[in-house]
Design a protein around this motif. Structure first.
Motif, PDB file in Angstrom:
ATOM      1  N   ASN A  45      20.578  33.636  50.575  1.00 42.18           N
ATOM      2  CA  ASN A  45      21.234  32.406  50.284  1.00 42.18           C
ATOM      3  C   ASN A  45      22.282  32.666  49.879  1.00 42.18           C
ATOM      4  OD1 ASN A  45      19.053  31.355  52.810  1.00 42.18           O
ATOM      5  ND2 ASN A  45      17.946  30.309  51.087  1.00 42.18           N
ATOM      6  N   VAL A  46      23.832  32.244  50.903  1.00 40.09           N
ATOM      7  CA  VAL A  46      24.789  32.286  50.341  1.00 40.09           C
ATOM      8  C   VAL A  46      25.023  31.086  49.151  1.00 40.09           C
ATOM      9  CG1 VAL A  46      27.313  31.958  50.338  1.00 40.09           C
ATOM     10  CG2 VAL A  46      26.062  32.066  52.315  1.00 40.09           C
ATOM     11  N   TYR A  47      25.189  31.792  48.111  1.00 42.47           N
ATOM     12  CA  TYR A  47      25.471  31.942  46.452  1.00 42.47           C
ATOM     13  C   TYR A  47      27.328  31.311  45.795  1.00 42.47           C
ATOM     14  CZ  TYR A  47      25.297  31.700  41.263  1.00 42.47           C
ATOM     15  OH  TYR A  47      25.144  31.671  39.835  1.00 42.47           O
ATOM     16  N   SER A  48      27.842  31.809  46.506  1.00 44.36           N
ATOM     17  CA  SER A  48      29.866  31.630  46.639  1.00 44.36           C
ATOM     18  C   SER A  48      30.260  32.334  47.251  1.00 44.36           C
ATOM     19  CB  SER A  48      29.626  32.029  44.925  1.00 44.36           C
ATOM     20  OG  SER A  48      31.078  31.758  44.510  1.00 44.36           O
ATOM     21  N   THR A  49      31.474  31.878  47.974  1.00 39.91           N
ATOM     22  CA  THR A  49      32.473  32.838  48.757  1.00 39.91           C
ATOM     23  C   THR A  49      33.915  32.443  47.419  1.00 39.91           C
ATOM     24  OG1 THR A  49      31.143  32.233  50.174  1.00 39.91           O
ATOM     25  CG2 THR A  49      33.316  32.945  50.702  1.00 39.91           C
ATOM     26  N   PHE A  50      34.600  33.340  47.969  1.00 45.41           N
ATOM     27  CA  PHE A  50      36.235  33.831  46.860  1.00 45.41           C
ATOM     28  C   PHE A  50      36.929  34.326  47.250  1.00 45.41           C
ATOM     29  CE2 PHE A  50      33.938  36.201  43.913  1.00 45.41           C
ATOM     30  CZ  PHE A  50      34.402  37.344  43.808  1.00 45.41           C
ATOM     31  N   GLN A  51      37.370  34.354  47.579  1.00 42.53           N
ATOM     32  CA  GLN A  51      38.901  34.857  47.763  1.00 42.53           C
ATOM     33  C   GLN A  51      39.218  36.154  47.172  1.00 42.53           C
ATOM     34  OE1 GLN A  51      39.957  34.702  50.809  1.00 42.53           O
ATOM     35  NE2 GLN A  51      41.498  36.507  50.558  1.00 42.53           N
ATOM     36  N   SER A  52      39.100  37.193  46.441  1.00 37.76           N
ATOM     37  CA  SER A  52      39.366  38.655  45.803  1.00 37.76           C
ATOM     38  C   SER A  52      40.327  38.997  45.543  1.00 37.76           C
ATOM     39  CB  SER A  52      38.107  39.430  45.561  1.00 37.76           C
ATOM     40  OG  SER A  52      38.479  40.743  44.862  1.00 37.76           O
ATOM     41  N   HIS A  53      41.393  39.578  46.784  1.00 35.03           N
ATOM     42  CA  HIS A  53      42.393  40.060  46.860  1.00 35.03           C
ATOM     43  C   HIS A  53      43.319  39.407  48.055  1.00 35.03           C
ATOM     44  CE1 HIS A  53      40.339  42.720  44.689  1.00 35.03           C
ATOM     45  NE2 HIS A  53      41.380  43.363  44.561  1.00 35.03           N
ATOM     46  N   GLU A  54      44.700  39.457  47.750  1.00 37.19           N
ATOM     47  CA  GLU A  54      45.616  38.740  48.539  1.00 37.19           C
ATOM     48  C   GLU A  54      46.119  40.386  49.396  1.00 37.19           C
ATOM     49  OE1 GLU A  54      45.298  35.983  50.232  1.00 37.19           O
ATOM     50  OE2 GLU A  54      44.410  34.622  48.379  1.00 37.19           O
ATOM     51  N   PRO A  55      47.143  39.782  50.795  1.00 38.44           N
ATOM     52  CA  PRO A  55      47.895  41.185  51.106  1.00 38.44           C
ATOM     53  C   PRO A  55      49.495  41.075  50.066  1.00 38.44           C
ATOM     54  CG  PRO A  55      47.626  39.474  52.419  1.00 38.44           C
ATOM     55  CD  PRO A  55      46.756  39.117  51.333  1.00 38.44           C
ATOM     56  N   ASP A  56      49.706  42.226  49.968  1.00 38.52           N
ATOM     57  CA  ASP A  56      50.765  42.401  48.850  1.00 38.52           C
ATOM     58  C   ASP A  56      51.541  43.800  49.699  1.00 38.52           C
ATOM     59  OD1 ASP A  56      52.443  42.236  46.783  1.00 38.52           O
ATOM     60  OD2 ASP A  56      50.837  43.243  45.032  1.00 38.52           O
ATOM     61  N   PHE A  57      52.524  44.103  48.436  1.00 42.00           N
ATOM     62  CA  PHE A  57      53.518  44.734  49.571  1.00 42.00           C
ATOM     63  C   PHE A  57      54.255  45.635  48.256  1.00 42.00           C
ATOM     64  CE2 PHE A  57      57.969  46.170  50.825  1.00 42.00           C
ATOM     65  CZ  PHE A  57      57.797  46.258  52.572  1.00 42.00           C
ATOM     66  N   ASP A  58      54.005  47.167  48.065  1.00 43.74           N
ATOM     67  CA  ASP A  58      55.407  48.223  47.769  1.00 43.74           C
ATOM     68  C   ASP A  58      56.645  47.893  47.711  1.00 43.74           C
ATOM     69  OD1 ASP A  58      55.873  49.882  46.098  1.00 43.74           O
ATOM     70  OD2 ASP A  58      53.619  50.966  45.927  1.00 43.74           O
ATOM     71  N   TYR A  59      57.084  47.421  46.395  1.00 40.79           N
ATOM     72  CA  TYR A  59      59.119  47.384  47.754  1.00 40.79           C
ATOM     73  C   TYR A  59      59.662  48.681  46.810  1.00 40.79           C
ATOM     74  CZ  TYR A  59      58.300  42.838  47.790  1.00 40.79           C
ATOM     75  OH  TYR A  59      57.983  40.831  47.980  1.00 40.79           O
ATOM     76  N   LEU A  60      58.769  49.310  46.040  1.00 47.56           N
ATOM     77  CA  LEU A  60      59.193  50.734  46.172  1.00 47.56           C
ATOM     78  C   LEU A  60      59.092  52.088  46.642  1.00 47.56           C
ATOM     79  CD1 LEU A  60      60.822  52.333  42.979  1.00 47.56           C
ATOM     80  CD2 LEU A  60      57.987  53.210  42.722  1.00 47.56           C
ATOM     81  N   LYS A  61      57.731  51.408  47.352  1.00 50.48           N
ATOM     82  CA  LYS A  61      57.777  52.258  49.300  1.00 50.48           C
ATOM     83  C   LYS A  61      57.692  52.093  49.919  1.00 50.48           C
ATOM     84  CE  LYS A  61      54.209  55.038  45.893  1.00 50.48           C
ATOM     85  NZ  LYS A  61      53.154  56.202  46.020  1.00 50.48           N
ATOM     86  N   SER A  62      58.149  50.652  49.824  1.00 48.36           N
ATOM     87  CA  SER A  62      58.507  49.696  51.302  1.00 48.36           C
ATOM     88  C   SER A  62      56.491  50.223  51.791  1.00 48.36           C
ATOM     89  CB  SER A  62      59.465  50.051  51.903  1.00 48.36           C
ATOM     90  OG  SER A  62      60.635  50.523  50.952  1.00 48.36           O
ATOM     91  N   LEU A  63      55.512  49.525  51.503  1.00 53.01           N
ATOM     92  CA  LEU A  63      54.084  50.060  51.845  1.00 53.01           C
ATOM     93  C   LEU A  63      53.344  48.734  51.942  1.00 53.01           C
ATOM     94  CD1 LEU A  63      53.127  53.318  50.805  1.00 53.01           C
ATOM     95  CD2 LEU A  63      53.982  52.379  53.591  1.00 53.01           C
ATOM     96  N   GLU A  64      52.721  47.836  53.034  1.00 54.73           N
ATOM     97  CA  GLU A  64      51.901  47.169  53.079  1.00 54.73           C
ATOM     98  C   GLU A  64      50.420  47.534  52.332  1.00 54.73           C
ATOM     99  OE1 GLU A  64      51.348  44.963  56.124  1.00 54.73           O
ATOM    100  OE2 GLU A  64      53.771  44.535  56.342  1.00 54.73           O
ATOM    101  N   ILE A  65      50.430  46.962  51.390  1.00 55.32           N
ATOM    102  CA  ILE A  65      49.016  46.950  50.498  1.00 55.32           C
ATOM    103  C   ILE A  65      48.048  45.632  50.740  1.00 55.32           C
ATOM    104  CG2 ILE A  65      47.782  46.961  48.612  1.00 55.32           C
ATOM    105  CD1 ILE A  65      50.360  47.172  47.624  1.00 55.32           C
ATOM    106  N   GLU A  66      46.984  46.573  52.241  1.00 51.77           N
ATOM    107  CA  GLU A  66      45.867  45.364  52.681  1.00 51.77           C
ATOM    108  C   GLU A  66      44.902  44.782  51.576  1.00 51.77           C
ATOM    109  OE1 GLU A  66      44.481  47.661  57.163  1.00 51.77           O
ATOM    110  OE2 GLU A  66      43.772  48.150  55.468  1.00 51.77           O
ATOM    111  N   GLU A  67      44.485  43.419  52.345  1.00 46.48           N
ATOM    112  CA  GLU A  67      43.583  42.897  50.394  1.00 46.48           C
ATOM    113  C   GLU A  67      42.681  43.555  51.242  1.00 46.48           C
ATOM    114  OE1 GLU A  67      45.305  41.703  53.622  1.00 46.48           O
ATOM    115  OE2 GLU A  67      44.806  40.176  54.692  1.00 46.48           O
ATOM    116  N   LYS A  68      42.024  43.909  52.339  1.00 44.77           N
ATOM    117  CA  LYS A  68      40.056  44.567  52.385  1.00 44.77           C
ATOM    118  C   LYS A  68      40.167  45.294  51.193  1.00 44.77           C
ATOM    119  CE  LYS A  68      39.796  49.210  54.135  1.00 44.77           C
ATOM    120  NZ  LYS A  68      38.863  49.627  53.274  1.00 44.77           N
ATOM    121  N   ILE A  69      38.453  45.093  51.122  1.00 46.65           N
ATOM    122  CA  ILE A  69      37.939  45.524  49.826  1.00 46.65           C
ATOM    123  C   ILE A  69      36.998  46.514  49.645  1.00 46.65           C
ATOM    124  CG2 ILE A  69      35.964  44.438  48.505  1.00 46.65           C
ATOM    125  CD1 ILE A  69      38.687  42.872  48.207  1.00 46.65           C
TER     126      ILE A  69
END
Length: 447
Positions: free
Chosen positions: A66-90
């Motif tokens: 059964n579900v024990y705990s749920t939490f947000q591990s990663h958020e969407p981010d952005f690499d400004y140096l390379k102008s790339l989006e970083i997905e939150e996907k685990i």
């Protein structure tokens, strides 16, 4: 494992009627004891399931997850140096062996690895001298007597808190993390490099493999997966897109560009085609629990390798050989690049991997028998018996047989996990999680 699969019994399933991209499960991992199961999804969330204690008096709910705990591990981010989006996907989750009441796990997206602490709290302190019931600080001059604070029982709370953030260690997308047997270090791998980290140090790591050429136009292969040996802390294996496996010994040198052993199956010139190198790319590699064997998955097969025999696999199992005639269309719809995982059972005698149409395959190494099962809503009922399926490349269709042309390539089992001691498996199908158990050995459910 029989042909009728009547020993397979569903334990629990977590089904949703709708599919959103963020809810698609991208990894699943049992803890070392098997009492916890963690899943990650494309939305950056981690869901932890706990196995309920077994009871001899209850007829249902015994040993279920059964579900024990749920939490947000990663958020969407952005690499400004390379102008790339970083997905939150685990991308991966790995449990650290438990040494006290708290649990720890590592989770990673494409760039950042995080260490999480999972703990329980069922008591709270009361009777402070300098605080009132609401938690406000009292005026010390109003305190006329002293009392000893006490702990009182309260409702169980599961607390998940970040303990370490390991960032800026990878230029390319992280595809693997693996805990070392010393329980102090771990490795992380991207397309071209493998780094060694200490769990207590976040601002630096040691590069132990670097296959990036001076001229990127000379790049011929990339790293696809990596894992530490389960017993020997100095050994690790990594696979490549060319289908090779390299065993490295960190005692030999600080930079393990020179492998200790190279495992490679000789190519058959007669069967070479445009798709040969694509389908031979290794998508997953796993050490056996004994540490004597390797399990690898490429697009069409799963292979078992002996660490003492480099010239080729000792066993090769065809997962969906009937797709060889469909490689052209699979290339056009990008399905040929799907990365399937593989798993050992607790005794290293049976292996499991996923396929299309929500099928998953099991192969018994001792008897040579194999079975095809399906994770579906029909099998999602409590204690439902799983039925075997067969895929026919052509000819007259029989009952319970599926033709190749009727396969649904949007339904695929990419992520699987096997309980470390019991015959319990976790199957991720899009946003649904299926947990099956063997009723012949577990005794968790009545027949």
């Amino acid at each position: 494992m029989g042909e009728d699969a009547d020993t397979q019994n569903i334990n629990h399933s977590f089904l949703r009627d709708y599919v959103t991209e963020a809810d698609v499960i991208t990894t699943a991992e049992f803890s070392q004891t098997g009492d916890l199961l963690a899943t990650g999804d494309k939305g950056g969330r981690v869901v932890i399931f706990q196995r309920e204690p077994e009871s001899k008096t209850e007829s249902c709910g015994q040993g279920e997850y059964n579900v024990y705990s749920t939490f947000q591990s990663h958020e969407p981010d952005f690499d400004y140096l390379k102008s790339l989006e970083i997905e939150e996907k685990i991308n991966k989750i790995r449990w650290i062996p438990q040494h006290n009441a708290a649990r720890f796990l590592l989770s990673t997206n494409d760039k950042t690895i995080k260490l999480w602490r999972v703990s329980e709290r069922d008591k709270r302190p009361e009777g402070y001298n300098l605080k009132d019931e609401g938690g406000k600080v009292k005026d010390p001059s109003t305190v006329t007597s002293l009392q000893v604070p006490v702990l009182k029982s309260t409702d169980l709370m599961v607390e998940v808190s970040p303990r370490r953030v390991f960032a800026n260690g990878h230029t390319y997308h992280v595809n693997s993390i693996s805990i070392n047997s010393d329980c102090e270090t771990y490795l992380s791998a991207d397309d071209l490099r493998i780094n060694l980290w200490h769990l207590g140090i976040t601002d630096r790591s040691f590069n132990i493999v670097d296959i990036k050429p001076a001229n990127m136009e000379e790049l011929t292969e990339v790293i696809t997966a990596a894992e530490f040996h389960p017993q020997h802390c100095n050994l690790f294996i990594y696979s490549s897109s060319k289908g090779t496996l390299r065993l490295c010994d960190m005692r030999a040198s600080a930079l393990c560009d020179q492998h200790s052993k190279l495992f490679e199956e000789p190519a058959d010139p007669g069967n070479r085609s445009f798709f040969s190198e694509i389908v031979s790319s290794v998508s997953d590699v796993r050490f056996s629990h004994s540490g004597h064997y390797l399990l690898t998955r490429d697009y069409l097969t799963v292979k078992v390798w002996d660490l003492n025999m480099e010239r080729g696999p000792i066993q090769t199992y065809q997962v969906h050989d009937y797709l060889r005639s469909k490689l052209c269309s699979l290339y056009e719809n990008d399905c040929i690049f799907d990365k399937f995982e593989c798993s050992w059972n607790s005794t290293d005698s049976v292996i499991m991997t996923g396929a299309y149409n929500n099928f998953f395959r099991m192969f018994d190494r001792e008897t040579g028998r194999d079975v095809t099962l399906v994770a579906s809503r029909e099998s999602g009922k409590a204690r439902a018996v799983l039925k075997t399926r067969r895929v026919r490349a052509g000819g007259k269709r029989r009952k319970d047989h599926v033709t190749v042309d009727s396969l649904d390539f949007t339904k695929k089992i990419l992520h699987t996990a096997w309980h470390p001691t019991d015959n319990i498996i976790a199957i991720a199908a899009a946003n649904n999680l299926y947990i099956f158990q063997d009723k012949a050995t577990s005794g968790m459910h009545r027949d």
